[in-house]
Design an enzyme around this catalytic site. Structure first.
Site, PDB file in Angstrom:
ATOM      1  N   LYS A   1      38.460  37.591  44.945  1.00 48.28           N
ATOM      2  CA  LYS A   1      39.040  38.619  45.022  1.00 48.28           C
ATOM      3  C   LYS A   1      37.947  39.905  45.078  1.00 48.28           C
ATOM      4  O   LYS A   1      37.117  40.023  44.142  1.00 48.28           O
ATOM      5  CB  LYS A   1      40.185  39.336  43.852  1.00 48.28           C
TER       6      LYS A   1
ATOM      7  N   SER B   1      48.417  42.571  43.142  1.00 47.79           N
ATOM      8  CA  SER B   1      47.377  43.532  44.118  1.00 47.79           C
ATOM      9  C   SER B   1      46.516  42.310  44.560  1.00 47.79           C
ATOM     10  O   SER B   1      45.430  42.433  45.576  1.00 47.79           O
ATOM     11  CB  SER B   1      46.427  44.348  43.366  1.00 47.79           C
TER      12      SER B   1
ATOM     13  N   SER C   1      49.806  41.078  39.052  1.00 48.23           N
ATOM     14  CA  SER C   1      48.964  40.887  40.296  1.00 48.23           C
ATOM     15  C   SER C   1      48.354  39.540  40.654  1.00 48.23           C
ATOM     16  O   SER C   1      47.799  39.455  41.735  1.00 48.23           O
ATOM     17  CB  SER C   1      48.116  41.906  40.119  1.00 48.23           C
TER      18      SER C   1
END
Length: 505
Positions: free
Chosen positions: A101, A181, A205
């Protein structure tokens, strides 16, 4: 220009034809199966990395899940192949391609949290967990898109959108949302663009994007994985964890990235006898007592899937007890104000280590002056509220955080004790909503909150579909019970085989 640059980078990376290594199905292959192929000389790390790079080149234009690729990926794979030939493998991740990420620091490769404010000079060193991945021989493919600033900027954001990466789409329905996210991490894994991806979670997330894209996501116990070098929201709740298509791959990856880090005090609490490897068993549900938290607010179709999940649990020998979780309304009231204070404190510390805006106030000013940061949604209300929030020594904040964490822990601990449970199961997510920049998210994901706020483990595994859209089931338990919930999730996965790959080339 950004997409052109990535396209040129993709074209320069070494990739092998998609028909190489006949019989290899990337979607179905697990890490142990890939390692066995490489040990037998039927696959190389270079071939495997090339397969993933080729898929990214062919498919990611529809998903927009990868922000940037590491130009050294093939060289990393070659080094792994040399180690294998020399009998010097570093472990089960050696040669395995992984995405990070884009809020996890990587030396020499941009880390932006999706914000144009952090474009330019890369971080000076790898995050602690990236150091562990490299030491284990993993191939870092590149960085995955995310909800900008991990969805902590606007009051009504659109999950999966960032100023750097644009909008990530759900592989099962491109006009639907991947949830946030860790949206790019989950979408990329669902589409077989990497074997594993690293996501991060403050509340939902990791597990929500994993659930909404039909893959496995593990939110570890707080402190099991170091946060050093990860763009923060709150040190009281932040953690990172693996996203994969198979529970076994998440277990292997977690075992590599976990560990004590002198720079992250939370990791000092890892018990001395915490497992270095996780034992997964299809028999782990036999005799287990599972509390089912149905959450009818997610709708009748999700509830139907939970009824089917309960039947599967019982078929594998579990006892299923219907439960309700206490204190949820008060937890909801307390969480957001606490996160505002913690975000201001922690983001200022992180920005001080990077080129660009040096604190939250400067970051707010940057966004006001960059129109490209406002192309999907203009607001930065959470930034502004955090700037005005009470400081971290404020008595009201401290009392609220103590109550919040205490109630979250009690909600799980007391429920498990009252019903003599081994774990709590709950629906992870509603079916994906349609992506709409004008209206923002339509998310309802209450099941993640107790474990997120308590700092307890939470693993989601596919449970089924509502129409074409995946829904996950989450398994939660007490602190350091990561191995227990992974094994229960594994037994459920093997009993149901609920995951079906998206209809992609």
């Amino acid at each position: 220009m950004r997409r052109l640059a990535i396209t040129l980078l993709l074209l320069t990376l070494t990739a092998v034809p998609a028909n190489a290594s006949p019989g290899l199905d990337l979607d179905r292959a697990t890490i142990p199966e890939l390692q066995l192929r490489m040990d037998r000389g039927k696959l190389s790390a270079v071939e495997l990395t090339g397969r993933y790079l080729a898929r990214i080149r062919a498919i990611d234009g529809k998903l927009n899940s990868v922000i940037i690729l590491d130009p050294t990926a093939t060289d990393q794979a070659r080094a792994s192949d040399r180690r294998r030939r020399a009998g010097q493998l570093r472990g089960p991740l050696d040669g395995i391609p992984i995405l990070l990420k884009d809020n996890v620091d990587t030396r020499g490769l941009q880390t932006t949290a999706g914000s144009r404010a952090l474009l330019g000079t890369p971080p000076k060193k790898d995050a602690f967990q990236v150091q562990r991945l490299r030491a284990a021989g993993a191939v870092i493919l590149g960085k995955a898109n995310l909800s900008e600033w991990a969805n902590f900027r606007a009051a009504k954001p659109t999950s999966g959108w960032s100023g750097v990466g644009g909008q990530t789409n759900n592989p099962y329905a491109p006009d639907h949302n991947p949830c946030g996210s860790s949206s790019g991490s989950a979408a990329a894994v669902a589409a077989s663009l990497a074997q594993v991806a690293i996501g991060s979670e403050t509340d939902g997330s990791v597990v929500c994007p994993a659930g909404m894209t039909g893959v496995v996501g593990h939110k570890p116990t707080l402190g099991l994985v170091s946060r050093t070098g990860v763009v923060p929201i709150s040190a009281e709740q932040d953690t990172t964890g693996p996203i994969s298509r198979h529970v076994v791959d998440s277990a292997i990856t977690l075992a590599v990235i976990q560990g004590r880090d002198p720079a992250d005090a939370a990791t000092k609490a890892i018990p001395a006898d915490h497992p270095q490897r996780y034992r997964l068993s299809t028999d782990s549900l036999k005799g287990a007592r599972i509390g089912l938290w149905r959450l009818p607010v997610l709708g009748p179709e999700v509830d139907r899937l939970m009824t089917e999940a309960a039947a599967s649990l019982k078929t594998r020998g579990a006892q299923v007890v219907e439960i309700e979780m206490p204190y949820q309304q008060r937890i909801t009231e307390l969480e957001f104000p606490a996160l505002l204070t913690e975000f201001h404190r922690d983001i200022d510390k992180y920005l001080a280590t990077r080129d660009g805006p040096r604190d939250l106030r400067a970051l707010i000013e940057y966004n006001r002056n960059d129109p490209l940061e406002r192309t999907c949604f203009a607001g930065q209300e959470l930034f502004e509220m955090a700037l005005a929030a009470p400081g971290p020594t404020d008595p009201g904040y401290l009392a609220g955080r103590r109550e919040l964490t205490d109630l979250a822990k009690r909600s799980i601990d007391e429920t498990m004790a009252r019903h003599r449970l081994d774990a709590i199961a709950a629906p992870t997510n509603p079916p994906a909503w349609k992506t709409n920049c004008a209206t923002g998210d339509n998310d309802i994901i209450p099941s993640s909150t107790p474990a997120a706020v308590a700092g307890y483990p939470d693993v989601t595994v596919p449970a089924g579909f509502v129409g074409p859209l995946p829904v996950g089931i989450s398994f939660m338990a007490g602190r350091w019970a990561d191995g227990d919930v992974l094994s229960l999730a594994y037994a459920f996965e093997q009993a149901t085989h609920a995951r079906k790959p998206p209809a992609l080339p």
